[in-house]
Design an enzyme around this catalytic site. Structure first.
Site, PDB file in Angstrom:
ATOM      1  N   LEU A 116     -11.128  23.986 -19.183  1.00 19.74           N
ATOM      2  CA  LEU A 116     -13.006  23.472 -18.823  1.00 19.74           C
ATOM      3  C   LEU A 116     -13.038  22.394 -19.222  1.00 19.74           C
ATOM      4  O   LEU A 116     -12.737  21.927 -20.702  1.00 19.74           O
ATOM      5  CB  LEU A 116     -12.904  24.897 -20.337  1.00 19.74           C
ATOM      6  CG  LEU A 116     -13.125  25.719 -19.800  1.00 19.74           C
ATOM      7  CD1 LEU A 116     -14.104  26.865 -21.251  1.00 19.74           C
ATOM      8  CD2 LEU A 116     -13.816  26.716 -18.895  1.00 19.74           C
ATOM      9  N   GLY A 157      -6.498  29.217 -25.565  1.00 18.18           N
ATOM     10  CA  GLY A 157      -8.046  27.946 -26.161  1.00 18.18           C
ATOM     11  C   GLY A 157      -8.924  27.973 -24.539  1.00 18.18           C
ATOM     12  O   GLY A 157      -9.747  29.512 -24.487  1.00 18.18           O
ATOM     13  N   ASP A 158      -9.336  26.556 -24.364  1.00 18.29           N
ATOM     14  CA  ASP A 158     -10.148  26.791 -22.875  1.00 18.29           C
ATOM     15  C   ASP A 158      -9.177  26.705 -21.300  1.00 18.29           C
ATOM     16  O   ASP A 158      -9.891  26.484 -20.796  1.00 18.29           O
ATOM     17  CB  ASP A 158     -11.077  25.640 -23.486  1.00 18.29           C
ATOM     18  CG  ASP A 158     -10.454  24.111 -23.504  1.00 18.29           C
ATOM     19  OD1 ASP A 158      -9.770  23.944 -23.139  1.00 18.29           O
ATOM     20  OD2 ASP A 158     -11.080  23.260 -23.008  1.00 18.29           O
ATOM     21  N   GLU A 159      -8.371  27.088 -21.794  1.00 18.73           N
ATOM     22  CA  GLU A 159      -6.985  27.420 -20.494  1.00 18.73           C
ATOM     23  C   GLU A 159      -7.351  28.216 -19.303  1.00 18.73           C
ATOM     24  O   GLU A 159      -6.622  29.410 -20.419  1.00 18.73           O
ATOM     25  CB  GLU A 159      -5.923  26.777 -20.695  1.00 18.73           C
ATOM     26  CG  GLU A 159      -6.137  24.701 -21.346  1.00 18.73           C
ATOM     27  CD  GLU A 159      -4.262  25.069 -21.433  1.00 18.73           C
ATOM     28  OE1 GLU A 159      -3.666  25.682 -22.258  1.00 18.73           O
ATOM     29  OE2 GLU A 159      -4.684  23.550 -21.054  1.00 18.73           O
TER      30      GLU A 159
END
Length: 256
Positions: A116, A157-159
């Site tokens: 993201l 996280g945002d992965e």
């Protein structure tokens, strides 16, 4: 004998109750015609015994069901991300090993690595609860975008990662571009905030870019790095050069 019926068949308590009834029930009525007054004691004991052992069968069945549910939930949590419900790293690795296996496998796989863009600013501006809610919305949108045969995972996280059996480069490019476009659409939180983020995608292929998760993650990470360096919100499929660059860059943690 009745104890054996109860403990051997508590997985089906109704059947155990019927078996106990058929075993002891005739004894109750037989005492009325036995001509031995002392046998009338069994006429009072057997119904209570039948009831208690049937109840025991149901309780044992309940314990069995609770244990099975707990084991199932533990197995689910071990392979799924608690926040989004998607697969986690362990689930992703297991799915890869199951679907691809070794280098001699008859089919290939694609690893679509999505990161993201602008997520950190959401946490900084609106707080971590808003960030968590946003990740859940991204996961829900991602789940709706992938095919039923694909596996979507959040690896931290945002992965996010999508493991797909689609290996045609043209189709993969379209899939990646669609993911970028759809994930980048605005999100409405329950708090009333309207959030905008972007997404960058790197794609690696097995066995072309590797035959294990670490090799594929390196290649996909290198492709993702290229997408971000070109201005973000792009999809890039790894090349052999990208694999070499990715091995040197080491921007993101690999799967262990």
């Amino acid at each position: 004998m009745v104890g054996g019926i109860c403990f051997r068949n508590f997985g089906a308590p109704r059947m155990a109750g019927v078996m106990i009834g058929l075993t002891l029930g005739p004894c109750c009525f037989a005492t009325l015609f036995a001509g031995e007054p002392i046998m009338l004691i069994t006429f009072m004991q057997i119904p209570l015994y039948l009831f208690s052992m049937t109840v025991a069968a149901y309780k044992l069945n309940g314990m069995l069901i609770s244990t099975m549910r707990a084991e199932r939930e533990n197995a689910f949590h071990a392979r799924h991300d608690m926040l989004t419900g998607l697969s986690n790293r362990a689930g992703l690795t297991r799915a890869f090993e199951t679907r691809f296996g070794s280098a001699s496998a008859p089919h290939g796989l694609a690893l679509i690595y999505l990161d993201l863009d602008g997520f950190k600013s959401v946490n900084d501006t609106h707080g971590h609860p808003a960030g968590d809610a946003l990740l859940q919305l991204v996961a829900e949108r991602l789940r709706g975008l992938v095919r039923s045969s694909d596996l979507a995972a959040r690896i931290g996280g945002d992965e996010f990662v999508v493991l797909s059996e689609q290996t045609e480069r043209v189709q993969l490019q379209r899939i990646g571009e669609r993911l970028v476009a759809e994930i980048s659409e605005p999100y409405e939180l329950d708090s009333g905030h309207r959030l905008h983020i972007g997404a960058s995608v790197g794609i690696a292929l097995a066995p072309e870019h590797g035959t294990d998760m670490n090799a594929l993650m390196v290649a996909a990470d290198a492709a993702l790095y290229q997408a971000k360096s070109r201005g973000k919100s792009l999809c890039v499929i790894a090349s052999q050069r990208a694999v070499i660059d990715g091995q040197g860059a080491g921007n993101r943690p690999l799967l262990h």
